[in-house]
Scaffold this motif. Structure first.
Motif, PDB file in Angstrom:
ATOM      1  N   GLN A   1       6.555   1.418   3.159  1.00  0.00           N
ATOM      2  CA  GLN A   1       6.059   1.849   4.471  1.00  0.00           C
ATOM      3  C   GLN A   1       7.194   2.381   5.348  1.00  0.00           C
ATOM      4  N   PHE A   2       8.415   2.269   4.880  1.00  0.00           N
ATOM      5  CA  PHE A   2       9.595   2.698   5.652  1.00  0.00           C
ATOM      6  C   PHE A   2       9.577   2.081   7.051  1.00  0.00           C
TER       7      PHE A   2
ATOM      8  N   SER B   1       0.843  -1.200   0.000  1.00  0.00           N
ATOM      9  CA  SER B   1       0.000   0.000   0.000  1.00  0.00           C
ATOM     10  C   SER B   1       0.875   1.245   0.000  1.00  0.00           C
ATOM     11  N   PRO B   2       0.257   2.402  -0.381  1.00  0.00           N
ATOM     12  CA  PRO B   2       1.009   3.641  -0.210  1.00  0.00           C
ATOM     13  C   PRO B   2       1.287   3.879   1.271  1.00  0.00           C
TER      14      PRO B   2
ATOM     15  N   ASP C   1      12.958   8.382   4.424  1.00  0.00           N
ATOM     16  CA  ASP C   1      13.955   7.376   4.067  1.00  0.00           C
ATOM     17  C   ASP C   1      14.929   7.010   5.190  1.00  0.00           C
ATOM     18  N   ARG C   2      14.751   7.612   6.374  1.00  0.00           N
ATOM     19  CA  ARG C   2      15.759   7.332   7.400  1.00  0.00           C
ATOM     20  C   ARG C   2      15.759   5.880   7.862  1.00  0.00           C
ATOM     21  N   THR C   3      14.613   5.205   7.864  1.00  0.00           N
ATOM     22  CA  THR C   3      14.673   3.777   8.229  1.00  0.00           C
ATOM     23  C   THR C   3      15.416   2.966   7.170  1.00  0.00           C
TER      24      THR C   3
ATOM     25  N   GLN D   1       8.861   2.529  12.458  1.00  0.00           N
ATOM     26  CA  GLN D   1       8.379   3.170  11.237  1.00  0.00           C
ATOM     27  C   GLN D   1       8.732   4.658  11.258  1.00  0.00           C
ATOM     28  N   ALA D   2       9.276   5.129  10.149  1.00  0.00           N
ATOM     29  CA  ALA D   2       9.578   6.562  10.043  1.00  0.00           C
ATOM     30  C   ALA D   2       8.282   7.341   9.896  1.00  0.00           C
ATOM     31  N   LEU D   3       8.217   8.496  10.498  1.00  0.00           N
ATOM     32  CA  LEU D   3       7.101   9.425  10.324  1.00  0.00           C
ATOM     33  C   LEU D   3       7.535  10.519   9.347  1.00  0.00           C
ATOM     34  N   PRO D   4       6.578  11.139   8.681  1.00  0.00           N
ATOM     35  CA  PRO D   4       6.986  12.209   7.746  1.00  0.00           C
ATOM     36  C   PRO D   4       7.366  13.505   8.463  1.00  0.00           C
ATOM     37  N   HIS D   5       7.559  13.426   9.758  1.00  0.00           N
ATOM     38  CA  HIS D   5       7.962  14.603  10.530  1.00  0.00           C
ATOM     39  C   HIS D   5       8.693  14.110  11.770  1.00  0.00           C
TER      40      HIS D   5
END
Lengths: 413, 413
Positions: free
Chosen positions: A110-111, A6-7, A80-82, A64-68
């Protein structure tokens, strides 16, 4: 359709369970059926969501990486940090399988990174704040730094493999920017992200910002951080990135991984030991810290030189350094190499003490001191030690020089 | 179907004409109709096919990579080297438009690079071998090295841009391997690619290979070459990579481009000046060489420091180095930086002299000396100077130290 095609979406507890169900190897590791799994959130650092899942057969940790930034949603951050944490684990795990966790799964959409969960392990900082010091842990961390940096350096491999890995980690620019700004730039200037509650620290901050020697040294350290890709670094090796039972120790959270000077990881670790040392009220406790610093350094140096020695018969001559010369020159050159690592350690250690005291992200260590005046005295001593480390009126060429300076500032307590 | 969408094939003269016809911008630059163009081969270096095409309005130079070393078809080689030459030109041309050629076209399938042709220019080595020394050229090359390295370094740009460029050039591994092996490894060991015709050089070769100081220094230089990505280097800046009219000078052949220590390009250039100096019979000619070395160094240093000074008001503080401290500290730190560049120069200069004398690819300079005994004396003197440069019984911290050593070896002639 499985969850991981999934996205991107941030998982909640049920999302985690569903995601793990979609991965047969992970599900098998947990054992039983998904409804038997216990899943809970353990997010603790500044950046990511972290969950633990336990089944009848075993446990995993899912990050899981968050977008913030987790603790500051207005501070946007790429996901992309994970990826870099997974890449770091894949690069170093074969060399330190007993000292970090294996990357069991990485999902690039899903990073999400999955590693075995650690049971019975405590965060080293938390343990130290509770007065539990494990000198053996320092030896293990020294071993980790030696093995992970040596294995990824030009001393261990043809330059092509090192360059391929540098290419990968040179993309970890968002987190490298955090290090460059928060550790090696902002604390030395007026910047809204800096803060300190205690007004008695203000004159020291002012002194740091007006000392030409401090300013020059921090610029040199930043240049060295960005321009000396000796080895793959963990990049954030503070005592909160270390989980230990006292005997079993695992280094986690390698998302800041980047190529840089070997002394960076070691400097951050020693810096955090020293922060805890200054927050430790009793002399007996402080003595253990000093022992840990020495143990760490001896462990690092011994292992690093031993690994170097083992390389002496490599076939590709261009990968040999100081191996084909006479023994005394060889020893001299290797000592010089180690001495340079130590000088980096002294510098990055000081930068870490300073940024953890007056920069954006502080350490909790001093919160154990409930008396404000004691805390002030000790925070000041830590900062002044760091300032002297950067100014180096007398050069810090060895651990003995470094400890002498440390004793001097401890005696002011 | 146009030529440049075909699978790779090595072009002959007619192929070149057809290829150029398919490129409207290039055809317009040549002017007239394709049958009016004169096309001829000028391949000269070891690696590639090179053609010049001239039309009524102008001329271009076309360079195509071969799947092998041009002068040794058994030595297979990937085609991507013209990609790196094109990437190098794109990176540095904006900063040195008067000192190199513009990349007019790059074809990623045919591995063809097209640049304006140079008219009235001579290869600097050829000119020097004919006794034509142009001191002004040395100043221009110094300016080129200063501007091209400064602009691509951390001193000029946020680290993200530097890292992006490092990512690109870290893939130039085939040619970097050649430098590592042919310049910085093989000459110091028994290797089938080494050769020298004059048996009188053999004892010096033996001395180089048994000197612990030489062995250690060459290892340090190799480590520094691979682990100090200060700036984008040309990577092969010998006098055969420089075309000049005596007033207009262009640096060509940047296919060895890689990130490395700034002193590498400068060291190779000075090494080639010194090779020609030792091959120059008359004292007057030698004096011009000494003048060229000094002129080069002054030009490089002056321009580099001027560019650094101009950066002082950059907005991103993390890109400033030694800018916020007091003037005397700033000058001290910058001098130290320049001094370190000089120490690299001395080392890489010596490595270049040695590899061009006893390694795989020699220089033609000594062929002007027809008397065998004179040639022997002078080649020995050049090699012994290089050996002393590497051994540094007295450290070479400045150009004055370096020239003193050079005079000493010149006096033996």
């Amino acid at each position: 359709m499985t969850t991981h095609s999934s996205p991107y979406s941030t998982l909640d507890l049920e999302g985690v369970r569903t995601f793990l169900t979609s991965l047969p190897a992970i599900a098998a590791r947990l054992g039983g059926t998904p409804d038997e799994w216990r899943v809970w959130e353990v997010s603790d650092g500044n950046l990511n969501m972290v969950f633990v899942a336990e089944g009848p057969e075993g446990g995993v940790c899912l990050k899981q990486a968050l977008p913030h930034v987790r603790v500051d949603p207005a501070w946007k951050m790429p996901l992309d940090r994970t990826f870099f944490e997974a890449a770091y684990l894949r690069a170093v795990f074969p060399h330190v399988p007993d000292l970090t966790t294996e990357c069991l799964h990485f999902d690039p959409e899903q990073f999400i990174l999955i590693v075995p969960s650690l049971s019975g392990h405590t965060v080293m900082r938390t343990a130290m704040m509770a007065g539990h010091y494990h000198p053996a842990v320092a030896a293990q961390v020294g071993d980790f730094v030696a093995r992970s940096t040596f294995a990824t350096s030009l001393l261990a491999e043809p330059f092509e493999r090192v360059m391929d890995r540098r290419i990968c980690f040179a993309r970890n620019q968002t987190l490298t920017r955090i290090t460059v700004d928060l550790v090696l730039t902002d604390p030395y200037h007026d910047h809204p992200r800096n803060h300190w509650a205690d007004p008695q620290l203000t004159p020291i901050v002012a002194a740091l910002r007006t000392s030409p020697a401090v300013q020059a040294r921090i610029d040199s350290l930043r240049l060295r951080f960005l321009c000396t890709p000796q080895a793959l670094l963990h990049g954030d090796l503070h005592t909160g990135s270390i989980m230990t039972t006292g005997t079993d120790t695992r280094i986690i959270d390698g998302e800041f991984a980047t190529y840089g000077p070997i002394g960076f990881d070691a400097g951050l670790f020693i810096g955090n030991l020293i922060l805890n040392l200054f927050a430790t009220p009793d002399r007996a406790g402080q003595a253990v810290h000093l022992d840990m610093i020495q143990t760490f350094w001896t462990s690092f140096k011994t292992r690093f030189l031993a690994l170097w020695q083992e390389r002496e018969w490599a076939e590709d001559r261009s990968t040999l350094y100081y191996a084909t010369t006479d023994k005394s020159t060889q020893n001299f050159e290797k000592s010089l190499f180690i001495q340079n690592v130590f000088q980096d350690i002294a510098g990055f250690c000081a930068a870490e003490i300073i940024r953890r005291s007056i920069g954006y992200a502080h350490v909790a260590d001093f919160s154990v001191l409930t008396d404000q005046s004691t805390r002030t005295t000790r925070q000041k001593a830590a900062l002044l030690f760091a300032k002297d480390c950067l100014e180096q009126k007398k050069p810090l060429k060895s651990l003995a020089d470094f400890l002498e300076l440390l004793y001097l500032h401890m005696s002011a307590l």
